[in-house]
Design an enzyme around this catalytic site. Structure first.
Site, PDB file in Angstrom:
ATOM      1  NE  ARG A 150      39.736  41.539  46.727  1.00 58.85           N
ATOM      2  CZ  ARG A 150      40.137  41.520  45.352  1.00 58.85           C
ATOM      3  NH1 ARG A 150      39.697  41.898  44.529  1.00 58.85           N
ATOM      4  NH2 ARG A 150      41.486  41.124  45.469  1.00 58.85           N
ATOM      5  CE  LYS A 177      42.820  44.560  48.790  1.00 60.91           C
ATOM      6  NZ  LYS A 177      43.028  43.418  49.799  1.00 60.91           N
ATOM      7  CG  HIS A 247      36.934  36.961  52.408  1.00 56.28           C
ATOM      8  ND1 HIS A 247      36.696  38.189  51.295  1.00 56.28           N
ATOM      9  CD2 HIS A 247      38.043  36.577  52.243  1.00 56.28           C
ATOM     10  CE1 HIS A 247      37.803  37.951  50.385  1.00 56.28           C
ATOM     11  NE2 HIS A 247      38.829  37.202  51.123  1.00 56.28           N
ATOM     12  NE  ARG A 250      38.897  37.424  47.018  1.00 58.71           N
ATOM     13  CZ  ARG A 250      38.955  37.602  46.081  1.00 58.71           C
ATOM     14  NH1 ARG A 250      38.156  37.569  45.130  1.00 58.71           N
ATOM     15  NH2 ARG A 250      40.355  38.149  45.711  1.00 58.71           N
ATOM     16  CG  HIS A 273      44.977  37.234  44.676  1.00 55.84           C
ATOM     17  ND1 HIS A 273      44.898  36.045  45.052  1.00 55.84           N
ATOM     18  CD2 HIS A 273      43.982  38.005  45.462  1.00 55.84           C
ATOM     19  CE1 HIS A 273      43.997  35.721  45.881  1.00 55.84           C
ATOM     20  NE2 HIS A 273      43.570  36.787  46.337  1.00 55.84           N
ATOM     21  CE1 TYR A 282      41.930  30.782  48.992  1.00 55.15           C
ATOM     22  CE2 TYR A 282      43.165  31.908  47.607  1.00 55.15           C
ATOM     23  CZ  TYR A 282      42.230  31.816  48.502  1.00 55.15           C
ATOM     24  OH  TYR A 282      41.561  33.066  49.031  1.00 55.15           O
TER      25      TYR A 282
END
Length: 325
Positions: A150, A177, A247, A250, A273, A282
């Site tokens: 990120r 995150k 982003h 990513r 995640h 995805y």
């Protein structure tokens, strides 16, 4: 008690005028381990609602909260995600801070449309990374694509986070995150670029220094706006018209790994995640049939070489002097 929680958008909690209600909200968020950015976002959202109604948030009715959410959607044309953030902030204040959990159903969260982001082709990525830019910007963008970090995680990298031991070859993400540490990929192509960048631009820095320091103040890391600007400038120079910011790289990282045959669970861990369902989108973005063989994780090596500019033709010979008689 003050009748105003926040009088405007304020960048840092430490700069806000403290009131008992705001302090209670901050304490509640700290106890629950909210990130500093989440705290600022919630406080700002609640403050803007309070300013809209000119009264303290603890005195607002459900109808006033709902009316403000409609105002954001219909008059200010804010996105659904922005409106939901305000709703979440008010839910937290009303239910967790003020202890009025029975009001939760009256502060609704709207369904957010699920849109797939645009992904760059490998040719577009090669053009973007080959566009004219500084070595620092090029290394930053190459790291973004090859590691899938990120933006905030990229900006916070230190030299010691690059583990180039032959049996490791990874990048350590410290407190990403959700306050989670993890590791991501470090392929040989990126390592070569990082070493060149370090020798050229960071030769006097130690391993604990920022990998990408701020230009004006090297004691601070690069800010997110500068990192985002690197992408926009390179995208425009490469003639890429697809929407999205940094982003996008990513998304390219995850999509290209999936196309190369890497399993979804491994990609989810690399991305950091918390839920596999977040990574599963995805599956709708990947192009089936592409295979990278044994080099599936070496994303940079799979990009096509940017076209080489042909050298200009040699200048014509000067005209010969006229013969004298």
């Amino acid at each position: 008690m003050s009748r105003t929680l926040i009088l405007g958008a304020v960048p840092r909690i430490s700069e806000m005028t403290m009131t008992p209600l705001r302090q209670r909200m901050i304490d509640a968020m700290v106890l629950r381990g909210f990130a500093a950015r989440t705290q600022e976002t919630y406080l700002t959202a609640v403050g803007q609602l309070a300013r809209h109604h000119h009264r303290s948030p603890e005195l607002l009715s459900d109808e006033q909260i709902q009316g403000y959410l409609l105002h954001l959607l219909q008059e200010r044309h804010r996105s659904r995600s922005t409106v939901n953030i305000t709703a979440c902030a008010m839910r937290f204040l009303v239910c967790d801070v003020l202890g009025q959990a029975e009001r939760r159903p009256q502060i609704p969260l709207g369904h957010q449309p699920q849109r797939l982001p645009e992904v760059l082709s490998r040719a577009e990525l090669a053009a973007l990374l080959g566009a004219p830019m500084s070595m620092k910007a090029r290394t930053f963008l190459m790291t973004a694509y090859a590691s899938g970090l990120r933006l905030s995680e990229l900006c916070s990298l230190r030299g010691c986070d690059i583990d180039s031991a032959p049996d490791r070859m990874c990048i350590r993400v410290v407190q990403g995150k959700g306050g989670q540490d993890r590791y991501s990929l470090l392929d040989a192509g990126l390592l070569a670029q990082l070493r060149l960048y370090w020798r050229t631009c960071r030769s006097h820095a130690d391993g604990a220094g920022w990998l990408f320091p701020a230009r004006a103040n090297p004691s601070r890391h690069l800010d997110s706006a500068s990192g985002q600007r690197y992408y926009y400038v390179a995208r425009d120079a490469a003639g890429i018209t697809k929407l999205g910011g940094i982003h996008t790289l990513r998304h390219c990282f995850a999509t290209h790994l999936l196309e190369a045959g890497v399993d979804l669970h491994s990609i989810s861990k690399l991305l950091g995640h918390a839920q596999l369902s977040t990574t599963s989108r995805y599956l709708r973005m990947a192009r089936p049939g592409h295979s990278a063989g044994d080099s599936a994780l070496a994303l940079l090596s799979q990009l096509p070489k940017p076209p080489q500019l042909s050298p200009p033709p040699p200048p014509p010979p000067p005209p010969s002097a006229p013969a004298r008689h």
